[in-house]
Design an enzyme around this catalytic site. Sequence first.
Site, PDB file in Angstrom:
ATOM      1  N   LYS A 193     -12.791 -22.160  30.663  1.00 10.52           N
ATOM      2  CA  LYS A 193     -11.694 -22.565  31.296  1.00 10.52           C
ATOM      3  C   LYS A 193     -10.864 -23.375  30.438  1.00 10.52           C
ATOM      4  O   LYS A 193     -11.170 -24.962  30.534  1.00 10.52           O
ATOM      5  CB  LYS A 193     -12.036 -23.179  32.838  1.00 10.52           C
ATOM      6  CG  LYS A 193     -10.906 -23.213  33.739  1.00 10.52           C
ATOM      7  CD  LYS A 193     -11.256 -23.940  35.074  1.00 10.52           C
ATOM      8  CE  LYS A 193     -10.438 -24.368  36.000  1.00 10.52           C
ATOM      9  NZ  LYS A 193      -9.296 -23.478  36.173  1.00 10.52           N
TER      10      LYS A 193
HETATM   11  N1  PMP Z   1      -9.202 -17.376  37.710  1.00 10.30           N
HETATM   12  C1  PMP Z   1      -8.526 -18.301  37.078  1.00 10.30           C
HETATM   13  C2  PMP Z   1      -7.806 -17.896  36.032  1.00 10.30           C
HETATM   14  C3  PMP Z   1      -8.561 -19.848  37.437  1.00 10.30           C
HETATM   15  O1  PMP Z   1      -8.088 -20.547  36.853  1.00 10.30           O
HETATM   16  C4  PMP Z   1      -9.625 -19.957  38.467  1.00 10.30           C
HETATM   17  C5  PMP Z   1      -9.364 -21.255  39.140  1.00 10.30           C
HETATM   18  N2  PMP Z   1     -10.398 -22.026  38.624  1.00 10.30           N
HETATM   19  C6  PMP Z   1     -10.260 -18.951  39.262  1.00 10.30           C
HETATM   20  C7  PMP Z   1     -10.077 -17.458  38.986  1.00 10.30           C
HETATM   21  C8  PMP Z   1     -11.056 -19.344  40.660  1.00 10.30           C
HETATM   22  O2  PMP Z   1     -12.118 -20.156  40.128  1.00 10.30           O
HETATM   23  P1  PMP Z   1     -12.901 -20.972  41.111  1.00 10.30           P
HETATM   24  O3  PMP Z   1     -13.170 -20.176  42.377  1.00 10.30           O
HETATM   25  O4  PMP Z   1     -14.045 -21.523  40.377  1.00 10.30           O
HETATM   26  O5  PMP Z   1     -11.990 -22.164  41.403  1.00 10.30           O
END
Ligand code: PMP
Length: 300
Positions: free
Chosen positions: A153
């Site tokens: 991320k």
């Molecule tokens: N895809 C992307 C590109 C994101 O930024 C997020 C948010 N973190 C998610 C999916 C969902 O991830 P999470 O459930 O861990 O928040």
Amino acid sequence: MNQTKKIWLNGKLINWQKAKIHLLTHTLHYGSGVFEGIRCYQTKYGPAVFRLNEHLARFFYSARSLDMKLPFSQDELKKAIIKLIRVNKINECYIRPIAFYGYGKMGLNPQGAPIDVGIAVWPWGKYLTKEVVKIKISKFIRLHPQSVDSSAKVCGYYVNSIFATLDARHSGFDEALLLDHRGYIAEGPGENIFFVKNNTLYTPAKGNILPGITRDSIIKIARDLNIKVVEKRIKPTEIKEMNEAFFTGTAVEICPIAQINQIVINKGKIGHLTAKLKEIFEKVVKGEEKKYLKWLTLVK
Ligand code: PMP
């Protein structure tokens, strides 16, 4: 923006307004930081952070992908988050840890630049404000998995998400849906996607998506309910066969999708299985499902 009193920066609690950085911060120029989005919910046990360990593990994974050795341990950041929520006296909030290459060095090689770590918490309600959303398959594709580490991320990746979001908004949609480089459905700009067909859940396989922690939670909850979950490549042409669709993510939580391009799903209403999983997920994060209490870190 809903301000709170304190922000944690490099081990110290400082006033919200004082959390400022230098213009020549490396990450401001090149996107060379990493971050997380986490939520804390009010439960009958007091405020509790949902899947904090998993979020912090991903934070450290993201940092490693950029050769960034964080000057704090996972446990220290866990304690910092809990302390920050307590100090700010909030019961429900969004939590944003960020680590970035700071001020002192320019140029694309970040080695040797200082590494700063900050955490902010603030009340943040629904990310997508509508009950059901209309989404547009974006003209922008997800970053190629050979261009970046898709499982990390990283701040800079979100320019891709911003292009897709603006494109969707300019076209009158609530949100975007990005395909991968091979034309398969990948994810939203900040969400994973699920489909329901004949009582089975389908979601794009890992590889070209951020492996979401909400995605993982929904897969586990569904399997515990004996609902079949299939992780596979999904083509946009398969959308018309789908009975239901929804997004998952820390910010959006579980968000039903009513329309993808011109295809209306489940007559534009929240589907049966989506509603069921949404209801259970809401109970899980609020500590009302004993089985999943292990996913909560109490702010005591
Ligand atoms: N895809 C992307 C590109 C994101 O930024 C997020 C948010 N973190 C998610 C999916 C969902 O991830 P999470 O459930 O861990 O928040």
